[in-house]
Design a protein around this motif. Sequence first.
Motif, PDB file in Angstrom:
ATOM      1  N   TYR A  52       0.265  -1.681  -0.277  1.00 58.05           N
ATOM      2  CA  TYR A  52       0.258   0.073  -0.110  1.00 58.05           C
ATOM      3  C   TYR A  52       0.642   0.888   0.509  1.00 58.05           C
ATOM      4  O   TYR A  52       0.737   2.015  -0.553  1.00 58.05           O
ATOM      5  CB  TYR A  52      -1.044  -0.334   1.404  1.00 58.05           C
ATOM      6  CG  TYR A  52      -1.898  -1.261   0.990  1.00 58.05           C
ATOM      7  CD1 TYR A  52      -1.849  -1.592  -0.051  1.00 58.05           C
ATOM      8  CD2 TYR A  52      -3.209  -1.492   2.405  1.00 58.05           C
ATOM      9  CE1 TYR A  52      -3.060  -2.912   0.069  1.00 58.05           C
ATOM     10  CE2 TYR A  52      -3.746  -2.172   2.676  1.00 58.05           C
ATOM     11  CZ  TYR A  52      -4.469  -2.746   1.234  1.00 58.05           C
ATOM     12  OH  TYR A  52      -5.324  -3.546   1.048  1.00 58.05           O
TER      13      TYR A  52
ATOM     14  N   PRO B 132      -0.987   6.392   2.867  1.00 58.20           N
ATOM     15  CA  PRO B 132      -2.640   4.611   2.162  1.00 58.20           C
ATOM     16  C   PRO B 132      -3.357   5.003   4.016  1.00 58.20           C
ATOM     17  O   PRO B 132      -3.122   4.841   4.812  1.00 58.20           O
ATOM     18  CB  PRO B 132      -2.065   3.792   2.370  1.00 58.20           C
ATOM     19  CG  PRO B 132      -0.422   4.027   3.001  1.00 58.20           C
ATOM     20  CD  PRO B 132       0.069   4.757   2.965  1.00 58.20           C
TER      21      PRO B 132
ATOM     22  N   VAL C  25      -5.496   1.611  -3.930  1.00 56.41           N
ATOM     23  CA  VAL C  25      -5.320   2.664  -2.089  1.00 56.41           C
ATOM     24  C   VAL C  25      -5.480   3.664  -2.720  1.00 56.41           C
ATOM     25  O   VAL C  25      -5.445   4.136  -3.380  1.00 56.41           O
ATOM     26  CB  VAL C  25      -3.936   1.917  -2.406  1.00 56.41           C
ATOM     27  CG1 VAL C  25      -3.204   3.000  -1.294  1.00 56.41           C
ATOM     28  CG2 VAL C  25      -3.010   1.041  -2.340  1.00 56.41           C
TER      29      VAL C  25
ATOM     30  N   SER D 292      -5.706   7.307  -0.610  1.00 55.68           N
ATOM     31  CA  SER D 292      -4.278   8.378   0.336  1.00 55.68           C
ATOM     32  C   SER D 292      -4.800   9.592   0.261  1.00 55.68           C
ATOM     33  O   SER D 292      -5.211  10.221  -0.629  1.00 55.68           O
ATOM     34  CB  SER D 292      -3.237   8.445  -1.021  1.00 55.68           C
ATOM     35  OG  SER D 292      -2.696   6.036  -0.647  1.00 55.68           O
TER      36      SER D 292
END
Length: 430
Positions: free
Chosen positions: A130, A144, A312, A314
């Motif tokens: 990630y 993340p 992912v 973020s």
Amino acid sequence: MKRRQLLALTIALSASAALPAFAQDAAKPYAGTTLAVLMEGHPTTDGIQALLPEFTKETGIEVNLEVVPESDITAKELLEFSSGSGRYDVVQNNIIFIPGFVKAGYIDPLDDFATKFPKDYDKTDFVPGYLDTNIIDGKLYGLPVYGESTFLMYRKDLFEQYGITPPKTFDEVAAAAKTVKEKSDGKTVGITMRGAQGIQNVYVWAGWLWGYGGEFISKDGKSALGSDEAAKSLDAFGDVLRNYGPVGVANFGWEENHTLFQQGKAGMTMDATVNGAFNEDPSVSSVVGKVGYVPVPAQSDKLKGGSSSLAVHSLYVTSASKQKEAAWLFSAWATAKEQQIKSFGIAPNSGVTSQGAMNSDEFNKRYGAFKEAMLASIAKGNPQYLPTVQAANEIINNAGIAVSKVLAGTATAKDALAEANMANDEALAR
């Protein structure tokens, strides 16, 4: 080490990482600062929002958190960035947009902040794959805040009742959907998936695209949506939803989709692994303990492990922010293990990015029913499930129009994708 190799390491999760220590300086140097933060509507965001008073108490930093649907957030950010409004200090988005944001100078690298505030950032606690997706040209651009893969969710009780084996190919998905609908006399739809135009339908269809051996962009940098594999995948996706899906599925986003399934009205769904948390939450679900989980199937023999995604999302510090250190502290706090563990008691949140949180007793208690399948999907997840190029937003929008046309029956998959392919080549050539 490659991303997939890093992802494989997440199976051996460690709970030994130390908790970050926030605001240990009694002077609270950023007290009185107010941050403007833009995030997606998601269980992770619900947890952060509920915990904000703790962050303010520890740091003296006030946070104005604005929450918008995932389908709207990219357009909103691009509008704010291009206008130079400087409205937000921190924004959230899918990592597929990082290359474009970096090239345009919309977000700042975070390495200097990580070095300056080491007590507030535990790099070793993040799921390696990630965190790795946030590194561009050796620089860290995001933290993340949630990660997920995709898997196929099916009703174990119905499959046992009707003699169905969990699907390993998309042909088997269609056959299972047909059986559920017919044997339930239409009372239970065979399958439900997202059909709403844009990131919603493309996110789910992407698994079918890859599973049939297709891709968004070829190795020579051209659009690959004009391929036979892409057309076959969209034909199959459209057929199964039109024939065995719910009424109005062309308007289904993430929320409509998971709600229908957890109400017990569908035999299968294919969506984000975070959906498992809703399925197993007795306060919102009627199918607790009745759901089986397997990675997204694949039609192509080349994909033995299935065609699950790796997504992912973020937090990024904007280049226009006038209070970047405070923005970094918020980002580090919001993604820290202690906040992620606390979030379990606030909202169904299995998309944690902390290894310590994922390996905690609380996580295993709440989400053990699907943890093994989730980790299997993450370990083999495709980080290119959506295109990670500067033109990603245009490519996804064009593909979404094609998917919608097929669901509506106004164009064949071949014709709809040929149009998207031409538009995407133009976008990639800019």
